[in-house]
Enzyme design. Structure first.
Site, PDB file in Angstrom:
ATOM      1  N   HIS A  72       0.848  -1.200   0.000  1.00  0.00           N
ATOM      2  CA  HIS A  72       0.000   0.000   0.000  1.00  0.00           C
ATOM      3  C   HIS A  72       0.880   1.246   0.000  1.00  0.00           C
ATOM      4  O   HIS A  72       1.752   1.399   0.849  1.00  0.00           O
ATOM      5  CB  HIS A  72      -0.927   0.017   1.229  1.00  0.00           C
ATOM      6  CG  HIS A  72      -2.152  -0.812   1.032  1.00  0.00           C
ATOM      7  ND1 HIS A  72      -3.359  -0.489   1.594  1.00  0.00           N
ATOM      8  CD2 HIS A  72      -2.382  -1.942   0.305  1.00  0.00           C
ATOM      9  CE1 HIS A  72      -4.281  -1.361   1.223  1.00  0.00           C
ATOM     10  NE2 HIS A  72      -3.705  -2.264   0.441  1.00  0.00           N
ATOM     11  N   TYR A 208      -9.210   6.226   7.067  1.00  0.00           N
ATOM     12  CA  TYR A 208      -9.377   6.645   8.464  1.00  0.00           C
ATOM     13  C   TYR A 208     -10.364   7.807   8.465  1.00  0.00           C
ATOM     14  O   TYR A 208     -10.074   8.871   7.914  1.00  0.00           O
ATOM     15  CB  TYR A 208      -8.045   7.120   9.046  1.00  0.00           C
ATOM     16  CG  TYR A 208      -7.040   6.038   9.304  1.00  0.00           C
ATOM     17  CD1 TYR A 208      -6.316   5.451   8.264  1.00  0.00           C
ATOM     18  CD2 TYR A 208      -6.797   5.585  10.604  1.00  0.00           C
ATOM     19  CE1 TYR A 208      -5.382   4.448   8.511  1.00  0.00           C
ATOM     20  CE2 TYR A 208      -5.854   4.585  10.857  1.00  0.00           C
ATOM     21  CZ  TYR A 208      -5.158   4.031   9.806  1.00  0.00           C
ATOM     22  OH  TYR A 208      -4.231   3.031  10.062  1.00  0.00           O
ATOM     23  N   PRO A 302      -4.525   1.090  18.604  1.00  0.00           N
ATOM     24  CA  PRO A 302      -4.260   0.527  17.272  1.00  0.00           C
ATOM     25  C   PRO A 302      -4.340   1.546  16.127  1.00  0.00           C
ATOM     26  O   PRO A 302      -4.020   1.227  14.997  1.00  0.00           O
ATOM     27  CB  PRO A 302      -5.341  -0.540  17.126  1.00  0.00           C
ATOM     28  CG  PRO A 302      -6.433  -0.108  18.029  1.00  0.00           C
ATOM     29  CD  PRO A 302      -5.775   0.597  19.176  1.00  0.00           C
ATOM     30  N   LYS A 306       0.869   0.325  15.146  1.00  0.00           N
ATOM     31  CA  LYS A 306       2.265   0.226  15.595  1.00  0.00           C
ATOM     32  C   LYS A 306       2.566  -1.000  16.443  1.00  0.00           C
ATOM     33  O   LYS A 306       3.732  -1.353  16.634  1.00  0.00           O
ATOM     34  CB  LYS A 306       2.621   1.478  16.416  1.00  0.00           C
ATOM     35  CG  LYS A 306       2.746   2.722  15.567  1.00  0.00           C
ATOM     36  CD  LYS A 306       3.904   2.601  14.585  1.00  0.00           C
ATOM     37  CE  LYS A 306       3.767   3.586  13.437  1.00  0.00           C
ATOM     38  NZ  LYS A 306       4.469   3.137  12.241  1.00  0.00           N
ATOM     39  N   TYR A 394       3.957   6.719  10.020  1.00  0.00           N
ATOM     40  CA  TYR A 394       3.108   5.569   9.672  1.00  0.00           C
ATOM     41  C   TYR A 394       3.932   4.474   9.001  1.00  0.00           C
ATOM     42  O   TYR A 394       3.764   3.282   9.277  1.00  0.00           O
ATOM     43  CB  TYR A 394       1.986   6.016   8.732  1.00  0.00           C
ATOM     44  CG  TYR A 394       0.844   5.032   8.626  1.00  0.00           C
ATOM     45  CD1 TYR A 394       0.913   3.942   7.758  1.00  0.00           C
ATOM     46  CD2 TYR A 394      -0.306   5.182   9.397  1.00  0.00           C
ATOM     47  CE1 TYR A 394      -0.138   3.034   7.659  1.00  0.00           C
ATOM     48  CE2 TYR A 394      -1.364   4.287   9.301  1.00  0.00           C
ATOM     49  CZ  TYR A 394      -1.267   3.210   8.429  1.00  0.00           C
ATOM     50  OH  TYR A 394      -2.304   2.308   8.341  1.00  0.00           O
TER      51      TYR A 394
HETATM   52  C1  PHB Z   1      -6.186  -3.705  10.566  1.00  0.00           C
HETATM   53  O1  PHB Z   1      -6.204  -3.972   9.348  1.00  0.00           O
HETATM   54  O2  PHB Z   1      -6.585  -4.523  11.439  1.00  0.00           O
HETATM   55  C2  PHB Z   1      -5.708  -2.343  11.024  1.00  0.00           C
HETATM   56  C3  PHB Z   1      -5.181  -1.470  10.084  1.00  0.00           C
HETATM   57  C4  PHB Z   1      -4.746  -0.220  10.489  1.00  0.00           C
HETATM   58  C5  PHB Z   1      -4.839   0.144  11.826  1.00  0.00           C
HETATM   59  C6  PHB Z   1      -5.367  -0.754  12.772  1.00  0.00           C
HETATM   60  C7  PHB Z   1      -5.808  -1.992  12.366  1.00  0.00           C
HETATM   61  O3  PHB Z   1      -4.427   1.379  12.221  1.00  0.00           O
END
Ligand code: PHB
Ligand code: APR
Length: 400
Positions: A72, A208, A302, A306, A394
């Protein structure tokens, strides 16, 4: 039983450490309280930083990752019906992330450990780490029968070193005397309700979303499996949410501008659970010959993806320090383990906290709070410098 490095926990930290030590010719034993199916099925996050993917490949655990992992090059921030894409390689000189579920990382490492590595004892619970400040620390443990009862007998694993990779609820941290422990923590008044769904992701990258009704995240596990999250109150019972109610709420929170034809595709929900959110750091990450790694030492919300990547950083740091000591007799890198890991841990804690407080609307948020969040998001959408900070954090902090 005796081993050079006793490892408690067969999550990503413990399993990768065993692999790194094996590749360096160092023997270890991994003690894991749960059984293999449980360890391999636990739903966790799914984002590998560039450095994590590189470490897995170098350790010989990257074959399936390269076949099935999804590279990605960015994420989308969605707020106030606005959509803003963060271009990772363009902002970081080429760094990207890989979408590859933690469950798959664990399966790959378990397979390697069982076929090529040292002992990996499932259903074997560490009861305590003792004599950590001597040159012969030991782990008292009990092996549970298949029925998981208390019928198991107690045994002792003597070690030259012990690495606690037993997560937040493990026993290794308890072996650090409270007089030397310092704990830094923040709990959040919300958690994430997560679903897995058999439907192709509605966007080709992660989204997000900051919304007045609360945060939402669109992620994925494969081209045909979606992973989505909703901010919910901390004490939410997942069963209180019907599948339809989850999809309806996700749709509200991912709303876009009226002229935008983006659609959230629905499908059968195959898993649903609530994850609490906490920031937590235990200092120091070493006590005598006991070293702490991964969630045993720190927890991040989450939002910044990280957790797994920090665990990788810790065990890479330990493996380098230990092999340096073995080959040169110089303990300097081992002595610097805690400080080295904590520099990276605190950067990840800061980033995870910033992403969480920017994107989630806590109970009792005031109009002032709302405007600050939107100002932060608009700053990222209009400033390359602000974007760059997010992209660098990130895609991951370099290993020291
Ligand atoms: C996930 O795909 O479970 C996931 C992806 C990004 C995040 C948290 C969880 O910030
Ligand atoms: N004895 C043996 N094993 C134990 C004990 C014990 N007393 N206590 C816990 N364990 C095991 C757990 O069953 C688990 O398999 O230790 C392992 C810890 O693994 P994780 O919790 O996954 O922690 P870690 O390897 O540090 O990986 C961190 O996992 O939890 C996620 O979000 C977290 O992504 C992050 C990653």
């Amino acid at each position: 039983m005796h081993t050079t490095v006793g490892i408690i926990g067969a999550g990503p930290a413990g399993l990768l450490l065993a692999r790194l030590l094996h590749n360096a010719g160092v023997d270890s034993v991994v003690l894991e309280s749960r059984d293999r199916p449980y360890v391999e099925q636990r739903q966790r996050a799914g984002i590998l930083e560039q450095g994590t993917a590189d470490v897995l490949r170098a350790a010989g655990a990257g074959a399936r990752l390269d076949r099935e992992g999804l590279r990605h090059d960015g994420i989308e921030l969605r707020f106030d019906r606005h959509r803003h894409r963060i271009d990772f390689p363009g902002l970081t000189g080429g760094r990207t992330v890989t979408v590859y579920a933690q469950t798959e990382v664990v399966k790959d490492l378990v397979e390697l450990q069982l076929t090529e590595g040292g002992p990996l004892l499932f259903e074997t619970e560490a009861l305590a780490v003792e004599d950590a400040t001597t040159d012969r620390p030991k782990v008292r443990f009990v092996q549970r029968g298949a029925q998981g009862g208390a019928s198991g007998r107690e045994s002792v694993l003597t070690c030259d070193y012990v690495v606690g990779c037993d997560g937040f609820w493990g026993v290794s941290r308890k072996a650090v005397p409270t007089r030397v422990s310092r704990v830094f923590e923040r709990t959040y008044p919300f958690g994430w309700l997560g679903i897995l769904a058999d439907v192709p992701p509605s966007h080709d990258e992660l989204v997000y979303a900051r919304h007045e009704r609360g945060f939402a995240l669109l992620s994925m596990r494969s081209p045909v499996v979606s992973r989505l999250y909703l901010q919910v109150p901390a004490d939410t019972d997942a069963d209180a949410w019907s599948d339809e109610a989850v999809w309806d709420e996700l749709e509200r929170r991912f709303e876009t501008a009226p002229d935008d034809d983006w659609v959230l595709h629905r499908g059968p929900v195959t898993a649903k659970s609530v994850t609490p959110m906490r920031s937590y750091v235990h200092e120091p990450m070493r006590h005598g010959r006991l070293f702490l790694a991964g969630d045993a030492a720190h927890i991040v919300p989450p939002t910044g993806a990280k957790g797994l990547n920090l665990a990788v950083g810790d065990v890479v740091t330990f493996a380098r320090a230990f092999t340096h000591f073995q080959s040169t007799g110089d303990p300097a890198l081992l002595d610097a383990y805690s400080e080295t890991c904590l520099r990276r841990v605190w950067q990840a804690e800061r980033f995870s906290y910033a992403m969480t407080t920017m994107l989630h609307r806590p109970p009792g948020a005031t109009p002032f709070d709302d405007r600050i969040q939107l100002a932060l998001l608009r700053r990222i959408a209009t400033s390359r410098a602000a974007e760059q900070d997010l992209a660098e954090c990130y895609t991951g902090f370099p290993f020291e």
